[in-house]
Design a protein around this motif. Structure first.
Motif, PDB file in Angstrom:
ATOM      1  N   PHE A  55      -4.600  -8.313  -7.642  1.00  0.00           N
ATOM      2  CA  PHE A  55      -5.685  -7.714  -7.900  1.00  0.00           C
ATOM      3  C   PHE A  55      -4.873  -6.161  -6.339  1.00  0.00           C
ATOM      4  N   GLY A  56      -5.705  -5.304  -7.594  1.00  0.00           N
ATOM      5  CA  GLY A  56      -5.089  -3.600  -6.301  1.00  0.00           C
ATOM      6  C   GLY A  56      -5.494  -2.867  -7.650  1.00  0.00           C
ATOM      7  N   GLN A  57      -5.108  -1.328  -7.072  1.00  0.00           N
ATOM      8  CA  GLN A  57      -6.064  -0.170  -7.655  1.00  0.00           C
ATOM      9  C   GLN A  57      -4.225   0.212  -7.656  1.00  0.00           C
ATOM     10  N   PRO A  58      -4.406   0.573  -9.190  1.00  0.00           N
ATOM     11  CA  PRO A  58      -3.510   1.536  -9.725  1.00  0.00           C
ATOM     12  C   PRO A  58      -3.098   2.860  -9.044  1.00  0.00           C
ATOM     13  N   PRO A  59      -2.488   3.359  -9.092  1.00  0.00           N
ATOM     14  CA  PRO A  59      -2.068   4.547  -8.201  1.00  0.00           C
ATOM     15  C   PRO A  59      -3.328   6.310  -8.586  1.00  0.00           C
ATOM     16  N   LYS A  60      -4.064   6.808  -7.427  1.00  0.00           N
ATOM     17  CA  LYS A  60      -5.574   7.537  -8.388  1.00  0.00           C
ATOM     18  C   LYS A  60      -5.190   8.956  -7.629  1.00  0.00           C
ATOM     19  N   VAL A  61      -5.707  10.325  -7.855  1.00  0.00           N
ATOM     20  CA  VAL A  61      -6.066  11.065  -7.144  1.00  0.00           C
ATOM     21  C   VAL A  61      -6.974  11.194  -6.582  1.00  0.00           C
ATOM     22  N   THR A  62      -6.480  11.002  -4.945  1.00  0.00           N
ATOM     23  CA  THR A  62      -8.023  10.722  -4.619  1.00  0.00           C
ATOM     24  C   THR A  62      -8.061  12.331  -3.253  1.00  0.00           C
ATOM     25  N   VAL A  90       0.579  -1.052   0.114  1.00  0.00           N
ATOM     26  CA  VAL A  90       0.442  -0.090   0.051  1.00  0.00           C
ATOM     27  C   VAL A  90       1.040   0.771   0.188  1.00  0.00           C
ATOM     28  N   GLY A  91       0.153   2.028  -0.686  1.00  0.00           N
ATOM     29  CA  GLY A  91       1.163   3.759  -0.614  1.00  0.00           C
ATOM     30  C   GLY A  91       0.866   4.421  -1.261  1.00  0.00           C
ATOM     31  N   TYR A  92       0.944   5.985  -0.582  1.00  0.00           N
ATOM     32  CA  TYR A  92       0.685   7.204  -0.648  1.00  0.00           C
ATOM     33  C   TYR A  92       1.717   7.908  -0.722  1.00  0.00           C
ATOM     34  N   THR A  93       1.696   9.318  -1.696  1.00  0.00           N
ATOM     35  CA  THR A  93       2.378  10.066  -2.359  1.00  0.00           C
ATOM     36  C   THR A  93       1.978  12.004  -2.297  1.00  0.00           C
ATOM     37  N   ASP A 104      -2.515  14.596  -3.457  1.00  0.00           N
ATOM     38  CA  ASP A 104      -2.897  13.309  -3.055  1.00  0.00           C
ATOM     39  C   ASP A 104      -2.964  12.140  -3.523  1.00  0.00           C
ATOM     40  N   ILE A 105      -2.551  11.141  -3.216  1.00  0.00           N
ATOM     41  CA  ILE A 105      -2.636   9.941  -4.676  1.00  0.00           C
ATOM     42  C   ILE A 105      -1.980   8.738  -3.347  1.00  0.00           C
ATOM     43  N   TRP A 106      -2.932   7.739  -3.800  1.00  0.00           N
ATOM     44  CA  TRP A 106      -3.243   6.078  -2.754  1.00  0.00           C
ATOM     45  C   TRP A 106      -3.029   5.469  -4.021  1.00  0.00           C
ATOM     46  N   TYR A 107      -2.465   3.981  -3.702  1.00  0.00           N
ATOM     47  CA  TYR A 107      -2.141   2.759  -4.558  1.00  0.00           C
ATOM     48  C   TYR A 107      -2.312   1.670  -3.087  1.00  0.00           C
ATOM     49  N   TRP A 108      -2.755   0.243  -4.121  1.00  0.00           N
ATOM     50  CA  TRP A 108      -2.579  -1.280  -2.743  1.00  0.00           C
ATOM     51  C   TRP A 108      -2.514  -2.046  -4.571  1.00  0.00           C
ATOM     52  N   ALA A 109      -2.490  -3.405  -3.755  1.00  0.00           N
ATOM     53  CA  ALA A 109      -2.481  -4.452  -4.056  1.00  0.00           C
ATOM     54  C   ALA A 109      -2.099  -5.719  -3.303  1.00  0.00           C
TER      55      ALA A 109
END
Length: 533
Positions: free
Chosen positions: A467-474, A427-430, A443-448
């Motif tokens: 399975f996961g969610q690619p980087p997304k501007v939240t 899981v990551g945050y930028t 703010d950008i989040w992603y996980w897998a």
């Protein structure tokens, strides 16, 4: 007459040393692996590992059951002509075979010949000469077989030495043949999807040299023509393959990596990249089953956390790992993609760069957890691409190519409840900021998450699901957030046909591409065949 007789029986010390060790299967494998010369084997018998034994009875696993043992024991004690191991046994803790006995006999023959040649024949009694003659007759077949083995070993060693590539350099190679096809109703954003099947390749040759035994100089060349499933093909970077890329004209060879790594101490490992710096090759990425582009995940996103691409703009770099073999290790790195360019907003420190740090915690073979942080800066001179073309276009370039700095955080883990089952993910945050123009933040989040089952169906095979969610501007300020969510689903099955050939069919599915549920689902099917040596 006696002298002529013994000269006819003479075996050289080199022949005996090679013969003695050739009978040991473990050393025979070592000779094949390391291409040791017979002279090296002879020298090994004089090393500290082997001590001089002056009595056959010191070999605890030799059974004195017949006259031959008693005779050889007497000869050894008088002439000191057998070398054994310090624990008094032959390697392997097994009974002395006739071939090993013949090797010991040959040592005594050689010792007696040495005494005769140095004019000390008076030290050899007629009784001992008669005993040796009888022993030679008794073991003539074994002596002849051993001599044949030595001749074969010498011939093989000479051939390998004459044809080896280098005494310091190993050549490693990998070639990928890929059959792939993207399909779906429309590309992301609308328009026709490029759905023609393609057949493409990637070939790599890596020269790996070592000068001290613990260091490594790598020079890698590659050529490839694997198209990127993005942009005009599918409308999104989320469909990219993990091994894509095109060299000039698809056939020209490029030097894509030059690096050197070495130990400053047992607790400090240093790697200097002159070109092609990639953090995922310099540190643990907590995804052992899927990290490789040639044998791991078929997608770009499925290989490891995007923080490694956010922190790896390529070019030059320095990576230092502290306590690399311990349960807790630390990695620090600095990378600059245009280090060789002296113009403004380029160079080693004035252009794009990345500072990276990671803590790796491995309390057991079953569990590995890590935390990584990086501070990155990218500008228009190099192009802004925060996640190395993973995730949505907005996540990769949130401020319309204005210079961008970012704080990147990621937690990774891999757990192996059994040797064949691995569960992992990240899981990551930028937090990204525009460095030019109006004040803006993103703010950008992603996980897998992933599951890998080793030896599924056959030894060496891997069945995998990611399975996961690619980087997304939240969220953020001064920009629009992405309200919908894309999902990445990937299934693959790597079949190991031989030690050097693997075939991996796989399917990549992207739901709501570009984090927009108005876009149709896109599929990418792939059959990747990997040849390695």
């Amino acid at each position: 007459m006696t002298k002529l007789f013994w000269n006819a029986l003479k075996f050289s010390p080199v022949v005996f040393a090679a013969t003695f060790f050739a009978t040991n299967s473990a050393l025979a494998v070592e000779a094949n692996d390391q291409v040791n010369s017979v002279a090296q084997l002879t020298q090994a018998s004089k090393s500290q590992e082997i001590g001089q034994v002056t009595s056959v009875s010191q070999f605890s696993d030799v059974q004195p059951t017949d006259w031959a043992f008693q005779a050889l024991q007497s000869l050894v004690e008088r002439y000191g002509c057998i070398a054994g191991y310090p624990n008094g046994t032959y390697r392997g803790n097994r009974a002395l075979t006739r071939y090993e006995f013949a090797a010991g006999l040959n040592a005594c023959l050689d010792r007696v010949n040495e005494l005769i040649a140095t004019a000390t024949a008076d030290m050899v009694s007629k009784e001992d000469l008669a005993t040796l003659q009888r022993l030679q007759e008794e073991f003539s077949a074994e002596l002849a077989t051993l001599r044949g083995r030595v001749d074969a070993l010498e011939a093989r060693t000479s051939e390998l030495e004459a044809n080896q590539f280098s005494t310091t350099t190993k050549l490693r190679g990998e070639a990928i043949f890929a059959l792939a096809n993207a399909f779906g109703d429309e590309r992301a954003g609308g328009g026709d999807l490029a759905d023609n099947a393609i057949f493409a390749y990637r070939a790599r040759l890596s020269f790996e040299s070592s000068f001290t035994g613990s260091d490594k100089l790598q020079v890698r060349m590659q050529a490839r023509n694997v198209p990127q499933y993005s942009g005009t093909n599918t409308g999104t970077n989320m469909t990219r393959l993990g091994f894509d890329g095109v060299t000039t004209n698809g056939t020209n060879v490029e030097v894509d990596k030059v690096n050197y790594e070495f130990n400053l101490s047992n607790a400090l490992r240093v790697k200097v990249d002159a070109v092609g710096a990639e953090l995922w090759n310099n540190t643990n990425v907590f995804n052992p089953d899927f990290r490789s582009s040639g044998s791991g995940a078929i997608s770009r996103y499925g290989r490891f956390s995007p923080i490694y691409r956010a922190s790896s703009p390529g070019g030059a770099g320095l990576t230092v790992t502290v306590n690399p073999r311990g349960p807790i290790s630390f990695t620090g790195a600095y990378l600059a993609p245009r280090a060789s360019n002296p113009t403004d907003e380029n160079g080693l420190f004035d252009g794009a760069n990345a500072f990276f740090g990671q803590i790796d915690f491995k309390p057991s073979q079953a569990l590995n957890v890590g935390f990584a942080y990086s501070r990155t800066y990218q500008n228009a001179a190099n192009g802004v691409n925060l996640f190395g073309s993973q995730g949505s276009s907005l996540a990769n370039n949130p401020f319309a190519s204005d210079a961008t700095s970012a704080n990147n955080y990621s937690i990774m883990a891999n757990f192996r409840p059994t040797p064949t089952i691995g569960v992992g993910g990240w899981v990551g945050y930028t937090d990204a900021q525009a460095e030019r123009g109006a004040s803006r933040e993103a703010d950008i989040w992603y996980w897998a998450a992933n599951l890998g089952i080793r030896d599924f169906g056959a030894k060496g095979n891997i069945l995998g699901v990611i399975f996961g969610q690619p980087p997304k501007v939240t969220g953020g300020s001064g920009i629009n957030r992405e309200s919908d969510t894309s999902y990445h689903l990937e299934g693959l099955y790597r079949m190991k046909l031989t030690d050097n050939i693997a075939v991996t069919p796989g399917l990549l599915v992207i739901f709501n591409p570009e984090h927009n549920d108005n876009n149709d689902t896109i599929y990418v099917g792939t059959i990747r065949t990997t040849f390695s040596f």
